[in-house]
Design a protein around this motif. Sequence first.
Motif, PDB file in Angstrom:
ATOM      1  N   GLN A 137       7.349  43.783  -3.656  1.00 53.22           N
ATOM      2  CA  GLN A 137       6.757  45.116  -3.632  1.00 53.22           C
ATOM      3  C   GLN A 137       5.788  45.254  -2.462  1.00 53.22           C
ATOM      4  N   LEU A 138       5.504  46.502  -2.137  1.00 51.02           N
ATOM      5  CA  LEU A 138       4.512  46.788  -1.095  1.00 51.02           C
ATOM      6  C   LEU A 138       3.408  47.632  -1.734  1.00 51.02           C
ATOM      7  N   LYS A 139       2.169  47.084  -1.741  1.00 52.11           N
ATOM      8  CA  LYS A 139       1.050  47.863  -2.284  1.00 52.11           C
ATOM      9  C   LYS A 139       0.217  48.404  -1.124  1.00 52.11           C
ATOM     10  N   ILE A 140       0.011  49.714  -1.143  1.00 49.79           N
ATOM     11  CA  ILE A 140      -0.760  50.375  -0.088  1.00 49.79           C
ATOM     12  C   ILE A 140      -2.030  50.967  -0.695  1.00 49.79           C
ATOM     13  N   THR A 141      -3.189  50.572  -0.172  1.00 51.57           N
ATOM     14  CA  THR A 141      -4.456  51.165  -0.584  1.00 51.57           C
ATOM     15  C   THR A 141      -5.068  51.834   0.636  1.00 51.57           C
ATOM     16  N   ILE A 142      -5.395  53.107   0.525  1.00 50.13           N
ATOM     17  CA  ILE A 142      -6.089  53.728   1.652  1.00 50.13           C
ATOM     18  C   ILE A 142      -7.517  54.088   1.244  1.00 50.13           C
ATOM     19  N   ILE A 143      -8.446  53.762   2.128  1.00 54.02           N
ATOM     20  CA  ILE A 143      -9.873  54.016   1.884  1.00 54.02           C
ATOM     21  C   ILE A 143     -10.403  54.897   3.012  1.00 54.02           C
ATOM     22  N   PRO A 144     -10.597  56.209   2.756  1.00 59.59           N
ATOM     23  CA  PRO A 144     -11.245  57.038   3.779  1.00 59.59           C
ATOM     24  C   PRO A 144     -12.735  56.674   3.778  1.00 59.59           C
ATOM     25  N   LYS A 145     -13.211  56.041   4.850  1.00 55.23           N
ATOM     26  CA  LYS A 145     -14.566  55.471   4.833  1.00 55.23           C
ATOM     27  C   LYS A 145     -15.483  56.270   5.743  1.00 55.23           C
ATOM     28  N   GLY A 146     -16.470  56.902   5.130  1.00 53.36           N
ATOM     29  CA  GLY A 146     -17.401  57.748   5.861  1.00 53.36           C
ATOM     30  C   GLY A 146     -18.328  56.955   6.776  1.00 53.36           C
ATOM     31  N   GLY A 147     -18.751  57.593   7.871  1.00 57.33           N
ATOM     32  CA  GLY A 147     -19.579  56.919   8.869  1.00 57.33           C
ATOM     33  C   GLY A 147     -21.027  56.708   8.432  1.00 57.33           C
ATOM     34  N   GLY A 148     -21.574  57.655   7.665  1.00 54.63           N
ATOM     35  CA  GLY A 148     -22.976  57.572   7.276  1.00 54.63           C
ATOM     36  C   GLY A 148     -23.281  56.330   6.459  1.00 54.63           C
ATOM     37  N   SER A 149     -22.411  56.038   5.501  1.00 55.11           N
ATOM     38  CA  SER A 149     -22.634  54.853   4.667  1.00 55.11           C
ATOM     39  C   SER A 149     -22.221  53.573   5.406  1.00 55.11           C
ATOM     40  N   GLU A 150     -21.160  53.667   6.205  1.00 55.74           N
ATOM     41  CA  GLU A 150     -20.719  52.479   6.957  1.00 55.74           C
ATOM     42  C   GLU A 150     -21.826  52.021   7.921  1.00 55.74           C
ATOM     43  N   ASN A 151     -22.529  53.005   8.518  1.00 53.69           N
ATOM     44  CA  ASN A 151     -23.606  52.679   9.464  1.00 53.69           C
ATOM     45  C   ASN A 151     -24.761  51.927   8.811  1.00 53.69           C
ATOM     46  N   MET A 152     -24.909  52.063   7.507  1.00 53.24           N
ATOM     47  CA  MET A 152     -26.019  51.403   6.806  1.00 53.24           C
ATOM     48  C   MET A 152     -25.605  50.022   6.278  1.00 53.24           C
TER      49      MET A 152
END
Lengths: 280, 184
Positions: A137-152
């Motif tokens: 099987q192929l499992k695909i997880t997508i995470i739209p990751k915002g910049g404001g929290s990533e920067n912290m």
Amino acid sequence: MREIKTDQIVQTVRSLCIEANIHLRQDVIDRIQSCRDQETSTIGRQVLGQILENADVARTSAMPICQDTGATVVLLKVGQDVHITGGSLSEAIHEGVRQGYEEGFLRKSIVQDPFRRTNTGDNTPAFIHTEIVPGDQLKITIIPKGGGSENMSEARMLTPSQGLEGVKQFVINRVRISGGNPCPPVIVGVGIGGTLEVCTFLAKKAIIRPIGQRHPDSFYAELETSLLNEINQLGIGPQAFGGRCTALEVFVEVRPCHIASLPVAVNMQCHAARHGEAVL
Amino acid sequence: MSIHKIQTPLKDSELQKLKIGDSVLLSGTIYTARDSAHQRLIQMLKAKETLPFDLKDQVLFYAGPAPAPPGKPVGSIGPTTACRMDSYTLPLLDIGLKGMIGKGARNQTVRMAMQKHSAVYFAAIGGIAALLARCIKSSKIIAFEDLGPEAIRQLEVVNLPVIVVNDVLGGDLYEEGVFKFKKN
């Protein structure tokens, strides 16, 4: 050997991008509701109420929950008995992102180069992490990751002597100095152990664990609970206007590490905690 | 904590009444600008060029909206982290900028400059962008279209809900909020 066509991958990624950005997950909604009921700050309760109202409006009007529809982080678990046909796997992922962000009216937030900063115009490239696993099987997880929290977010190489206390201080201090920047209430993903890149990736994977699910090892389950309690005594509160609810969750992921090292990473996730997954 | 209805351009007499933690429903014209747009505005000021719009008594919204779906003036819209704009803010206050909308704390230098110029920093709530989009009645790109989501947009807003973080007296809602609710 099982064949999976790239067309199917494109369609799946496209739908996951749109779906994840418009629908706030039920586990997140439930936790925000319970935090609102417990919040002692008036303005904090109002903020949490507006977050819930926004989730409704986003869903019913098919608008993104947040204008920052993120960098698209994609986790792939590729069964070793899967054969991808019809073209390149990574190109299929990028094409799915391209179509999803265009057709879903999602913001394109990626620049081609860190210094020259021309917008790529379609939110590609996606940032793809691939793991080969047993199965077909192929499992695909997508995470739209915002910049404001990533920067912290931050990774640090502690020493073994700094131990549990050192890790706790690092995590709590990271949340404290982040204040309102990562859009609290946050989910705090903590990666401990491995090497520099491993602990950072563990922190990323930690943020997508379902709310309320504790680490299977009681030692780390306790660490998660105690970090969450201490973070929620910082007083930051929803949007840092002051209050009890600073974090919705703390999740810890661990790996073995070198005798010389105690790597730790914190990945901050805003309250608009989004991800979607599908198994082909 | 009071609720104020305020119309842009901002007036000193109205800003004097605002205290940290107050809710403001903002109406009128505001302008979006984030990192790259700020960089270009500052370059233009240094080169003594005329800016694409007059900042006097105006409000900047640190925001880059999602694309407008059919029939809507704008897509989801909300604040980005304000401290990234700190290093660009002083020259803009010098030419009359009166209000900024973002999220997260400003540095000490900006806070002192805001006090000197009687300017105010408001927070909009991050992550309620579908809700905030309802307050935007029209949107028009007026500069730097090549920047995509970072282009400067002139927005007409009605009752955009924001909260006073830094008032003209130098108060700071984030500091006071944490102080009130911190344990130990």
